[in-house]
Scaffold this motif. Structure first.
Motif, PDB file in Angstrom:
ATOM      1  N   LEU A  14       0.832  -1.199   0.000  1.00 21.20           N
ATOM      2  CA  LEU A  14       0.000   0.000   0.000  1.00 21.20           C
ATOM      3  C   LEU A  14       0.872   1.257   0.000  1.00 21.20           C
ATOM      4  CD1 LEU A  14      -2.780   1.452   0.320  1.00 21.20           C
ATOM      5  CD2 LEU A  14      -2.404   1.269   2.812  1.00 21.20           C
ATOM      6  N   VAL A  15       1.833   1.289   0.908  1.00 15.01           N
ATOM      7  CA  VAL A  15       2.718   2.455   1.018  1.00 15.01           C
ATOM      8  C   VAL A  15       3.524   2.628  -0.270  1.00 15.01           C
ATOM      9  CG1 VAL A  15       4.655   3.478   2.269  1.00 15.01           C
ATOM     10  CG2 VAL A  15       2.857   2.255   3.529  1.00 15.01           C
ATOM     11  N   GLN A  16       4.051   1.523  -0.775  1.00 16.47           N
ATOM     12  CA  GLN A  16       4.853   1.580  -2.002  1.00 16.47           C
ATOM     13  C   GLN A  16       4.043   2.147  -3.165  1.00 16.47           C
ATOM     14  OE1 GLN A  16       5.736  -2.086  -4.186  1.00 16.47           O
ATOM     15  NE2 GLN A  16       7.896  -1.514  -4.151  1.00 16.47           N
ATOM     16  N   ARG A  17       2.787   1.715  -3.288  1.00 10.15           N
ATOM     17  CA  ARG A  17       1.948   2.180  -4.396  1.00 10.15           C
ATOM     18  C   ARG A  17       1.779   3.702  -4.361  1.00 10.15           C
ATOM     19  NH1 ARG A  17      -2.226  -0.677  -3.409  1.00 10.15           N
ATOM     20  NH2 ARG A  17      -3.707   0.885  -2.662  1.00 10.15           N
ATOM     21  N   TYR A  18       1.532   4.212  -3.171  1.00  7.44           N
ATOM     22  CA  TYR A  18       1.355   5.665  -3.037  1.00  7.44           C
ATOM     23  C   TYR A  18       2.669   6.406  -3.288  1.00  7.44           C
ATOM     24  CZ  TYR A  18      -3.480   5.846  -1.432  1.00  7.44           C
ATOM     25  OH  TYR A  18      -4.855   5.794  -1.377  1.00  7.44           O
ATOM     26  N   VAL A  19       3.760   5.873  -2.746  1.00  4.80           N
ATOM     27  CA  VAL A  19       5.065   6.545  -2.895  1.00  4.80           C
ATOM     28  C   VAL A  19       5.477   6.602  -4.365  1.00  4.80           C
ATOM     29  CG1 VAL A  19       7.535   6.344  -2.417  1.00  4.80           C
ATOM     30  CG2 VAL A  19       5.886   6.092  -0.557  1.00  4.80           C
ATOM     31  N   VAL A  20       5.291   5.518  -5.083  1.00  6.57           N
ATOM     32  CA  VAL A  20       5.627   5.503  -6.512  1.00  6.57           C
ATOM     33  C   VAL A  20       4.798   6.544  -7.265  1.00  6.57           C
ATOM     34  CG1 VAL A  20       5.493   4.130  -8.626  1.00  6.57           C
ATOM     35  CG2 VAL A  20       6.474   3.129  -6.562  1.00  6.57           C
ATOM     36  N   GLY A  49       6.169   9.832  -9.237  1.00  5.41           N
ATOM     37  CA  GLY A  49       5.769  10.087 -10.619  1.00  5.41           C
ATOM     38  C   GLY A  49       5.222  11.490 -10.820  1.00  5.41           C
ATOM     39  N   GLU A  50       4.513  11.993  -9.812  1.00  2.45           N
ATOM     40  CA  GLU A  50       3.929  13.337  -9.909  1.00  2.45           C
ATOM     41  C   GLU A  50       4.994  14.429  -9.941  1.00  2.45           C
ATOM     42  OE1 GLU A  50       1.335  13.510  -6.588  1.00  2.45           O
ATOM     43  OE2 GLU A  50      -0.141  12.108  -7.438  1.00  2.45           O
ATOM     44  N   LEU A  88      16.225  16.744 -10.792  1.00  2.00           N
ATOM     45  CA  LEU A  88      15.317  17.296 -11.799  1.00  2.00           C
ATOM     46  C   LEU A  88      14.119  17.963 -11.130  1.00  2.00           C
ATOM     47  CD1 LEU A  88      15.187  14.561 -14.619  1.00  2.00           C
ATOM     48  CD2 LEU A  88      16.184  16.840 -14.779  1.00  2.00           C
ATOM     49  N   SER A  89      13.596  17.344 -10.089  1.00  2.00           N
ATOM     50  CA  SER A  89      12.469  17.917  -9.363  1.00  2.00           C
ATOM     51  C   SER A  89      12.882  19.218  -8.672  1.00  2.00           C
ATOM     52  CB  SER A  89      11.947  16.921  -8.326  1.00  2.00           C
ATOM     53  OG  SER A  89      10.943  17.492  -7.524  1.00  2.00           O
ATOM     54  N   PRO A 103      20.078   3.449 -34.240  1.00  2.00           N
ATOM     55  CA  PRO A 103      19.215   4.385 -33.507  1.00  2.00           C
ATOM     56  C   PRO A 103      18.524   3.782 -32.289  1.00  2.00           C
ATOM     57  CG  PRO A 103      18.000   3.490 -35.352  1.00  2.00           C
ATOM     58  CD  PRO A 103      19.362   2.844 -35.396  1.00  2.00           C
ATOM     59  N   LYS A 104      18.911   2.566 -31.901  1.00  2.00           N
ATOM     60  CA  LYS A 104      18.264   1.932 -30.751  1.00  2.00           C
ATOM     61  C   LYS A 104      18.739   2.559 -29.432  1.00  2.00           C
ATOM     62  CE  LYS A 104      17.719  -2.551 -33.083  1.00  2.00           C
ATOM     63  NZ  LYS A 104      18.030  -3.989 -33.026  1.00  2.00           N
ATOM     64  N   ASN A 105      18.284   2.007 -28.343  1.00  2.00           N
ATOM     65  CA  ASN A 105      18.687   2.450 -27.000  1.00  2.00           C
ATOM     66  C   ASN A 105      18.440   3.936 -26.759  1.00  2.00           C
ATOM     67  OD1 ASN A 105      21.586   0.420 -27.590  1.00  2.00           O
ATOM     68  ND2 ASN A 105      19.718  -0.208 -26.543  1.00  2.00           N
ATOM     69  N   PHE A 106      17.347   4.454 -27.345  1.00  2.00           N
ATOM     70  CA  PHE A 106      17.042   5.878 -27.213  1.00  2.00           C
ATOM     71  C   PHE A 106      15.544   6.059 -27.352  1.00  2.00           C
ATOM     72  CE2 PHE A 106      16.976  10.347 -28.789  1.00  2.00           C
ATOM     73  CZ  PHE A 106      17.729  10.933 -27.795  1.00  2.00           C
ATOM     74  N   GLU A 107      14.894   6.449 -26.248  1.00  2.00           N
ATOM     75  CA  GLU A 107      13.436   6.522 -26.250  1.00  2.00           C
ATOM     76  C   GLU A 107      12.958   7.818 -25.611  1.00  2.00           C
ATOM     77  OE1 GLU A 107      11.518   4.411 -27.739  1.00  2.00           O
ATOM     78  OE2 GLU A 107      13.080   2.947 -28.203  1.00  2.00           O
ATOM     79  N   PRO A 108      11.798   8.299 -26.070  1.00  2.00           N
ATOM     80  CA  PRO A 108      11.192   9.453 -25.380  1.00  2.00           C
ATOM     81  C   PRO A 108      10.953   9.086 -23.912  1.00  2.00           C
ATOM     82  CG  PRO A 108      10.088   9.041 -27.463  1.00  2.00           C
ATOM     83  CD  PRO A 108      11.003   7.872 -27.239  1.00  2.00           C
ATOM     84  N   ALA A 109      11.225  10.015 -23.034  1.00  2.00           N
ATOM     85  CA  ALA A 109      11.058   9.746 -21.607  1.00  2.00           C
ATOM     86  C   ALA A 109       9.579   9.617 -21.250  1.00  2.00           C
ATOM     87  CB  ALA A 109      11.677  10.878 -20.794  1.00  2.00           C
ATOM     88  N   THR A 110       9.295   8.772 -20.302  1.00  2.00           N
ATOM     89  CA  THR A 110       7.963   8.649 -19.722  1.00  2.00           C
ATOM     90  C   THR A 110       8.127   8.653 -18.204  1.00  2.00           C
ATOM     91  OG1 THR A 110       8.011   6.242 -19.590  1.00  2.00           O
ATOM     92  CG2 THR A 110       7.181   7.207 -21.644  1.00  2.00           C
TER      93      THR A 110
END
Length: 234
Positions: free
Chosen positions: A25-31, A35-36, A209-210, A226-233
């Protein structure tokens, strides 16, 4: 530590002592809270010619990032005329490396030593250019004189470049703060994180970054173009 304190304060406010025993439960909220705090920038080509400049300290993989970025736009499905430019006159084979990438990507490449050189290259493409990506020399974030010289060189009249700061995922938080602060002179809007595959611990990137309120645009996790390079999510 301010980031950790922020998360801990949220935990204290949200959960009772009994709920703290429920790890999932705690982990879910912390993640979710982590993310926010992550901002994402979605790069795109603006009205041509769109000039992109890649800056950052030594050893973070800027030249490979330039090639990956060019490949990403090349494979976007849009018929873009892209040119690569290197301003790195000092690192051994830096120019040759970018020219080799350009050849493989079937993308014209040029070298420049001044803002006027870049202007001449822009004029050379005679209004056909959609995107120019400029590779720069790697400098220590504490080389204020070198950073100042490079900033002057990249002041291209009538051009408003889109600047990305490249940082390595394995850089410790205190050094990341120095890098991000001392490269502010370039007015970078977004960060590209490289060498993501070389560490399992990215709290340094997330927290700094935050703290600096900067978005991340791409994640690089290897050397293959061109591999190993992706838009950040998130």
């Amino acid at each position: 530590f301010s980031y950790i304190k922020m998360i801990c304060d949220k935990i204290r406010e949200k959960f009772s002592l009994d709920q703290l025993d429920d790890f999932k439960l705690v982990q879910r909220y912390v993640v979710d809270w982590i993310g926010e705090t992550i901002q994402i920038s979605k790069p795109r080509v603006f009205r041509p010619p769109h000039v992109v400049i890649i800056v950052g300290p030594t050893g973070v993989g800027k030249t490979t990032t330039v090639a990956k970025l060019a490949a990403k736009f090349r494979l976007s499905g849009k018929d873009l005329f892209i040119r690569l430019v290197t301003t790195d006159r000092f690192r051994i084979a830096a120019k040759e490396q970018l020219f080799i990438y350009g050849k493989h990507l079937q993308t014209p490449t040029a070298a420049a030593e001044s803002a006027s050189d870049i202007q001449e290259i822009l004029a050379l493409d005679n209004g056909q250019l959609d995107l120019m990506i400029i590779d720069t020399i790697g400098l220590s974030p504490h080389d204020y004189e070198g950073i100042g010289r490079m900033r002057q060189m990249l002041e291209i009249p009538s051009v408003k470049p889109d600047v990305y700061l490249v940082v390595s995922a394995s850089t410790k938080a205190s050094d990341l703060r120095d890098i991000m602060r001392n490269y502010e002179t370039f007015d970078y809007k977004s960060v590209i994180v490289t060498k993501y595959d070389e560490t399992n611990h990215i709290g340094n990137i997330v927290s700094v970054l935050s703290e600096k309120k900067k978005p991340v645009s791409f994640i690089s996790s290897g050397q293959i173009v061109p591999k190993n390079f992706e838009p950040a999510t998130v």
